[in-house]
Design a protein around this motif. Structure first.
Motif, short mmCIF file in Angstrom:
data_model
loop_
_atom_site.label_atom_id
_atom_site.label_comp_id
_atom_site.label_asym_id
_atom_site.label_seq_id
_atom_site.Cartn_x
_atom_site.Cartn_y
_atom_site.Cartn_z
N THR A 81 0.76 -1.18 -0.08
CA THR A 81 0.11 0.13 0.13
C THR A 81 0.67 1.09 0.04
N SER A 82 2.30 1.19 -0.12
CA SER A 82 3.07 2.18 0.01
C SER A 82 3.54 2.36 -1.29
N ASP A 87 3.90 8.22 2.19
CA ASP A 87 2.98 7.06 2.56
C ASP A 87 3.78 5.88 3.19
N LEU A 88 5.04 5.88 3.40
CA LEU A 88 5.61 4.72 3.95
C LEU A 88 5.60 4.73 5.43
N SER A 89 5.30 3.46 5.84
CA SER A 89 5.50 3.38 7.34
C SER A 89 6.12 1.79 7.71
N ALA A 90 6.50 1.80 8.81
CA ALA A 90 6.96 0.45 9.31
C ALA A 90 6.12 -0.76 8.90
N GLU A 91 4.60 -0.26 9.34
CA GLU A 91 3.81 -1.32 8.98
C GLU A 91 3.43 -1.68 8.02
N ALA A 92 3.85 -0.86 6.95
CA ALA A 92 3.47 -0.83 5.31
C ALA A 92 4.64 -1.65 4.87
N MET A 93 5.89 -1.38 5.45
CA MET A 93 7.09 -2.36 4.97
C MET A 93 6.66 -3.86 5.40
N GLN A 94 6.56 -3.93 6.49
CA GLN A 94 6.19 -5.20 7.31
C GLN A 94 5.21 -6.22 6.45
N VAL A 146 9.66 3.25 -11.06
CA VAL A 146 8.90 2.60 -9.65
C VAL A 146 9.54 3.34 -8.44
N PRO A 147 8.62 3.95 -7.83
CA PRO A 147 9.12 4.72 -6.62
C PRO A 147 8.73 3.84 -5.28
N ALA A 148 8.06 2.68 -5.26
CA ALA A 148 7.45 1.99 -4.11
C ALA A 148 9.00 1.43 -3.45
N ILE A 149 9.01 1.46 -2.17
CA ILE A 149 10.10 0.98 -1.38
C ILE A 149 9.93 -0.37 -0.83
N PRO A 150 8.80 -0.73 -0.16
CA PRO A 150 8.57 -2.20 0.24
C PRO A 150 8.56 -3.11 -0.71
N TYR A 151 8.01 -2.91 -1.88
CA TYR A 151 7.88 -4.04 -3.00
C TYR A 151 9.51 -4.34 -3.38
N ALA A 152 9.99 -3.00 -3.92
CA ALA A 152 11.27 -3.21 -4.44
C ALA A 152 12.54 -3.83 -3.27
N ALA A 153 12.13 -3.43 -2.03
CA ALA A 153 13.14 -4.00 -1.11
C ALA A 153 12.68 -5.60 -0.92
#
Length: 226
Positions: A81-82, A87-94, A146-153
């Motif tokens: 969702t980030s 819009d990034l949060s630890a919860e979104a990353m997790q 692509v700017p998304a951090i969680p998906y790329a990581a």
């Protein structure tokens, strides 16, 4: 008879992978969170098993229901969702890591006893070029915008865990695939590749023999140098 388990097999890349491996003669078990949504893969001839990669009990029950296992295709994944920094949060990353990375670990660890009993065990992890830093930095690549951090990581982690699993299990063939920019729900079907093109690398690596590559990252054109 080659027995294959595919996670997230009810639509898009997972569904097409199931179709192609069934066509290749595999007995396919389609792991899906909700078996009621699995009519398409069931119609292809796959056996449907309830499997939520974020739920250890579900994973354990699914693997316990299999008679044997030769090929594991870790395909299940979420976009998250980030899509930037604000819009990034630890919860979104997790949440993304829980499915895309820990999900692979849960399923793979539960599958190891069955795979170790196979004459030619294969694991294929569906990664992405979005997880490859060189692509993210190349303006000529589809991945660059692509700017998304969680998906790329998460997909970078998938590539790395694939290499490490391969080093730890030299008797296995363990690789990662890059579907490329494929028309799926993830991108509103805006990708320029078909799902068949997007599963070329996944299917090829799922079909490797005991003398095939391991610890590698492939797209539909072949090996990507890490």
């Amino acid at each position: 008879m080659t027995i294959t388990l595919i996670t997230g097999a009810n639509k898009s890349l997972g569904l097409e992978t199931a179709r192609r491996l069934l066509e290749a003669g595999h007995t396919v078990y389609a792991g899906v969170r909700d078996p009621a949504s699995a009519d398409a893969v069931r119609a292809l001839g796959a056996e449907v098993v309830q499997l939520d990669v974020t739920d250890q009990a579900s994973v354990d029950a699914a693997l316990a229901s299999l008679p044997a296992l030769d090929v594991l295709v870790n395909n299940a994944g979420v976009l998250g969702t980030s899509f930037g920094v604000d819009d990034l949060s630890a919860e979104a990353m997790q949440a993304v890591l829980d499915t895309n990375v820990l999900g692979i670990v849960r399923v793979t660890q539960a599958a190891l006893p069955l795979l170790r009993a196979s004459d030619a065990p294969v694991i294929l992890n569906v990664a992405s070029g979005v997880g490859f830093p060189r692509y993210l930095q190349d303006p000529a690549r589809d991945e660059y915008p692509v700017p998304a951090i969680p998906y790329a990581a998460s997909k970078a982690a998938v590539i790395t865990l694939t290499v490490q699993y391969a080093k730890n299990l030299p008797g296995f063939r363990i690789n990662a695939s890059d579907p490329g920019y494929t028309a799926t729900d993830f991108n509103g079907h805006g990708g320029h590749q078909t799902v068949t093109e997007g599963t070329d690398a996944t299917v090829a690596l799922a079909l490797v023999g005991a003398d095939g590559p391991t610890g590698e990252f492939h797209d539909r054109h072949g090996r990507v140098e890490l």
